[in-house]
Design a protein around this motif. Structure first.
Motif, PDB file in Angstrom:
ATOM      1  N   UNK A   1       0.844  -1.176   0.000  1.00 47.62           N
ATOM      2  CA  UNK A   1       0.000   0.000   0.000  1.00 47.62           C
ATOM      3  C   UNK A   1       0.890   1.240   0.000  1.00 47.62           C
ATOM      4  N   UNK A   2       1.484   1.508  -1.156  1.00 45.22           N
ATOM      5  CA  UNK A   2       2.352   2.670  -1.293  1.00 45.22           C
ATOM      6  C   UNK A   2       1.558   3.749  -2.010  1.00 45.22           C
ATOM      7  N   UNK A   3       1.496   4.893  -1.411  1.00 47.11           N
ATOM      8  CA  UNK A   3       0.780   6.022  -2.000  1.00 47.11           C
ATOM      9  C   UNK A   3       1.801   7.079  -2.395  1.00 47.11           C
ATOM     10  N   UNK A   4       1.437   7.907  -3.365  1.00 49.17           N
ATOM     11  CA  UNK A   4       2.348   9.004  -3.711  1.00 49.17           C
ATOM     12  C   UNK A   4       2.619   9.869  -2.485  1.00 49.17           C
ATOM     13  N   UNK A   5       3.873  10.180  -2.287  1.00 52.76           N
ATOM     14  CA  UNK A   5       4.241  10.989  -1.127  1.00 52.76           C
ATOM     15  C   UNK A   5       5.412  11.890  -1.487  1.00 52.76           C
ATOM     16  N   UNK A   6       5.651  12.829  -0.633  1.00 55.11           N
ATOM     17  CA  UNK A   6       6.769  13.747  -0.838  1.00 55.11           C
ATOM     18  C   UNK A   6       8.093  12.997  -0.752  1.00 55.11           C
ATOM     19  N   UNK A   7       8.177  12.011   0.138  1.00 53.95           N
ATOM     20  CA  UNK A   7       9.408  11.231   0.269  1.00 53.95           C
ATOM     21  C   UNK A   7       9.712  10.461  -1.012  1.00 53.95           C
ATOM     22  N   UNK A   8       8.681   9.905  -1.622  1.00 49.08           N
ATOM     23  CA  UNK A   8       8.856   9.174  -2.879  1.00 49.08           C
ATOM     24  C   UNK A   8       9.285  10.121  -3.993  1.00 49.08           C
ATOM     25  N   UNK A   9       8.689  11.297  -4.027  1.00 46.23           N
ATOM     26  CA  UNK A   9       9.070  12.297  -5.019  1.00 46.23           C
ATOM     27  C   UNK A   9      10.531  12.700  -4.830  1.00 46.23           C
ATOM     28  N   UNK A  10      10.929  12.951  -3.585  1.00 44.56           N
ATOM     29  CA  UNK A  10      12.318  13.337  -3.308  1.00 44.56           C
ATOM     30  C   UNK A  10      13.285  12.228  -3.711  1.00 44.56           C
ATOM     31  N   UNK A  11      12.897  10.988  -3.478  1.00 45.27           N
ATOM     32  CA  UNK A  11      13.741   9.846  -3.847  1.00 45.27           C
ATOM     33  C   UNK A  11      13.979   9.825  -5.355  1.00 45.27           C
ATOM     34  N   UNK A  12      12.907   9.954  -6.132  1.00 43.33           N
ATOM     35  CA  UNK A  12      13.056   9.951  -7.593  1.00 43.33           C
ATOM     36  C   UNK A  12      13.788  11.201  -8.077  1.00 43.33           C
ATOM     37  N   UNK A  13      13.587  12.304  -7.409  1.00 43.24           N
ATOM     38  CA  UNK A  13      14.287  13.542  -7.761  1.00 43.24           C
ATOM     39  C   UNK A  13      15.794  13.364  -7.563  1.00 43.24           C
ATOM     40  N   UNK A  14      16.192  12.771  -6.444  1.00 43.49           N
ATOM     41  CA  UNK A  14      17.618  12.540  -6.177  1.00 43.49           C
ATOM     42  C   UNK A  14      18.195  11.542  -7.176  1.00 43.49           C
ATOM     43  N   UNK A  15      17.440  10.471  -7.466  1.00 44.07           N
ATOM     44  CA  UNK A  15      17.905   9.510  -8.474  1.00 44.07           C
ATOM     45  C   UNK A  15      18.082  10.203  -9.817  1.00 44.07           C
ATOM     46  N   UNK A  16      17.107  11.050 -10.173  1.00 42.04           N
ATOM     47  CA  UNK A  16      17.173  11.748 -11.451  1.00 42.04           C
ATOM     48  C   UNK A  16      18.420  12.624 -11.512  1.00 42.04           C
ATOM     49  N   UNK A  17      18.706  13.374 -10.444  1.00 37.65           N
ATOM     50  CA  UNK A  17      19.891  14.248 -10.432  1.00 37.65           C
ATOM     51  C   UNK A  17      21.167  13.418 -10.555  1.00 37.65           C
ATOM     52  N   UNK A  18      21.240  12.299  -9.858  1.00 36.99           N
ATOM     53  CA  UNK A  18      22.462  11.476  -9.923  1.00 36.99           C
ATOM     54  C   UNK A  18      22.666  10.872 -11.301  1.00 36.99           C
ATOM     55  N   UNK A  19      21.597  10.358 -11.914  1.00 31.77           N
ATOM     56  CA  UNK A  19      21.730   9.819 -13.267  1.00 31.77           C
ATOM     57  C   UNK A  19      22.073  10.938 -14.246  1.00 31.77           C
ATOM     58  N   UNK A  20      21.504  12.113 -14.042  1.00 28.18           N
ATOM     59  CA  UNK A  20      21.786  13.256 -14.911  1.00 28.18           C
ATOM     60  C   UNK A  20      23.258  13.664 -14.788  1.00 28.18           C
ATOM     61  N   UNK A  21      23.757  13.709 -13.570  1.00 31.09           N
ATOM     62  CA  UNK A  21      25.157  14.068 -13.338  1.00 31.09           C
ATOM     63  C   UNK A  21      26.087  13.044 -14.002  1.00 31.09           C
ATOM     64  N   UNK A  22      25.766  11.765 -13.836  1.00 27.70           N
ATOM     65  CA  UNK A  22      26.588  10.714 -14.442  1.00 27.70           C
ATOM     66  C   UNK A  22      26.572  10.831 -15.964  1.00 27.70           C
ATOM     67  N   UNK A  23      25.396  11.110 -16.513  1.00 31.88           N
ATOM     68  CA  UNK A  23      25.262  11.259 -17.970  1.00 31.88           C
ATOM     69  C   UNK A  23      26.090  12.445 -18.451  1.00 31.88           C
ATOM     70  N   UNK A  24      26.014  13.564 -17.750  1.00 33.66           N
ATOM     71  CA  UNK A  24      26.744  14.767 -18.167  1.00 33.66           C
ATOM     72  C   UNK A  24      28.257  14.577 -18.072  1.00 33.66           C
TER      73      UNK A  24
END
Length: 177
Positions: A50-73
């Motif tokens: 029972x996982x609902x959208x939350x701010x913590x989940x958003x922050x987790x994906x945001x951090x993952x996105x930044x790290x993958x973006x940094x690695x790509x760049x």
């Protein structure tokens, strides 16, 4: 025959008999595959998470996105497989962020996802030469600045969905997921 010759002959005969009777059975054992016990299959009870959208989940994906973006760049153009993985993960985490946001904010994020999908097509179809790598780097830098400025977790606090069922996927995103 002398006594010593008989003794040597008897010892040799005993040695040949001993070697012949044992054979290469121990050597043969080493190369024959041993039978293993058949393992019983394990059954796991399926649990509903029972996982609902939350701010913590958003922050987790945001951090993952930044790290993958940094690695790509940082490593753009060094390894084609790594570039494909980086852009795939980068776009995937951005899409996950979109699914967590309400419809209005998700619609604002769509053009950025579309731009990065264009980069993904470029990276997947060809090996990047210097010109393509520079163009892709410019797009990545621009999208990083915009998304960090407009979609940071601090600015998205009031824009998180209440439930997953309300998520509406675009036709292109549904095809890719």
């Amino acid at each position: 025959m002398s006594k010593e010759t008989r003794k040597i002959l008897v010892v040799l005969l005993i040695a040949v008999f001993a070697i012949g009777s044992t054979g290469c059975a121990s050597l043969k054992k080493k190369f024959i595959r041993k039978k293993t016990e058949e393992k019983k299959p394990r059954y796991y009870q399926v649990r509903k998470y029972d996982i609902k959208p939350s701010m913590e989940l958003y922050e987790k994906h945001y951090i993952y996105w930044i790290n993958w973006h940094r690695d790509m760049s940082q490593k753009l153009g060094e390894n084609a497989k790594r570039d494909r993985l980086n852009i795939q993960q980068l776009v995937g985490n951005l899409c996950d962020m979109r699914k967590i946001l309400d419809d209005e904010e998700a619609a604002r994020l769509d053009p950025h996802i579309k731009n990065l999908r264009g980069v993904e097509k470029t990276v997947n179809t060809q090996h990047l030469d210097t010109g393509d790598a520079a163009r892709v780097q410019n797009i990545l830098d621009r999208e990083l600045r915009i998304v960090k400025r407009e979609f940071s977790p601090s600015k998205m606090k009031g824009h998180i969905r209440d439930d997953w069922e309300k998520v509406s996927l675009t036709a292109e995103e549904a095809k890719n997921d």
